[in-house]
Enzyme design. Sequence first.
Site, PDB file in Angstrom:
ATOM      1  N   ASP A  71     162.329  83.154   5.746  1.00 50.98           N
ATOM      2  CA  ASP A  71     162.826  81.800   4.945  1.00 50.98           C
ATOM      3  C   ASP A  71     164.005  82.796   4.066  1.00 50.98           C
ATOM      4  O   ASP A  71     163.637  83.481   3.149  1.00 50.98           O
ATOM      5  CB  ASP A  71     161.678  81.500   3.872  1.00 50.98           C
ATOM      6  CG  ASP A  71     162.532  80.470   2.835  1.00 50.98           C
ATOM      7  OD1 ASP A  71     163.373  79.729   3.191  1.00 50.98           O
ATOM      8  OD2 ASP A  71     162.150  80.761   1.902  1.00 50.98           O
ATOM      9  N   GLU A  76     164.874  79.198   9.248  1.00 52.77           N
ATOM     10  CA  GLU A  76     165.587  77.917   8.789  1.00 52.77           C
ATOM     11  C   GLU A  76     167.054  78.221   9.053  1.00 52.77           C
ATOM     12  O   GLU A  76     167.605  79.182   8.574  1.00 52.77           O
ATOM     13  CB  GLU A  76     165.118  77.670   7.513  1.00 52.77           C
ATOM     14  CG  GLU A  76     163.811  77.127   7.522  1.00 52.77           C
ATOM     15  CD  GLU A  76     163.505  76.448   5.988  1.00 52.77           C
ATOM     16  OE1 GLU A  76     162.329  75.889   5.807  1.00 52.77           O
ATOM     17  OE2 GLU A  76     164.199  76.888   5.062  1.00 52.77           O
ATOM     18  N   ASP A 136     157.848  81.057  -1.340  1.00 52.65           N
ATOM     19  CA  ASP A 136     158.999  81.548  -0.347  1.00 52.65           C
ATOM     20  C   ASP A 136     157.960  81.938   1.037  1.00 52.65           C
ATOM     21  O   ASP A 136     158.537  81.954   2.251  1.00 52.65           O
ATOM     22  CB  ASP A 136     159.791  82.774  -0.709  1.00 52.65           C
ATOM     23  CG  ASP A 136     160.857  82.287  -1.761  1.00 52.65           C
ATOM     24  OD1 ASP A 136     161.113  81.135  -1.529  1.00 52.65           O
ATOM     25  OD2 ASP A 136     160.762  82.940  -3.014  1.00 52.65           O
TER      26      ASP A 136
END
Length: 156
Positions: free
Chosen positions: A7, A67, A140
């Site tokens: 992330d 992502e 996170d």
Amino acid sequence: MRILGLDPGTTATGFGMVGFEQGRLALEQCGVWRPPARLTLPEKLDFLFSAVVELLGRTPADAASVETVFAAKNVASALKLSHARGVLLAAASRCAVPVFEYEPRLVKKALVGYGQAEKHQVRAMVLSLLARQRARVPLDAADALAVAICHIHAAV
């Protein structure tokens, strides 16, 4: 199979390693890399690159999942996020780990069933899937584990 989820961020990058064997998900490790605030952007990117290379050198992965950039209102933040993503992709490539990218909305939908899910909802589902209801997992890191689990679901 072992998947590294990432992330990206320049102030906090979540990471999570998820194993999948005989139909079972297992949390292998997770955390958050936080480059010191005093570092310049290039130094923060070097910090992240080194962290990924070190982790993959110690714990090999079959794939990495990251992502994609979401539509942001703040262009400067989106650019910094893109820089961080690029470094993570390059580090995984340096370690000969194939990289797969998923939109945040798809990750949320795959795990929670709703593409607009909140961070705490994603973390709750991640902990449930990994049978870690009481585990202390930063948001996170939970997002990184979510993208790893999303890839496992897509790959199986």
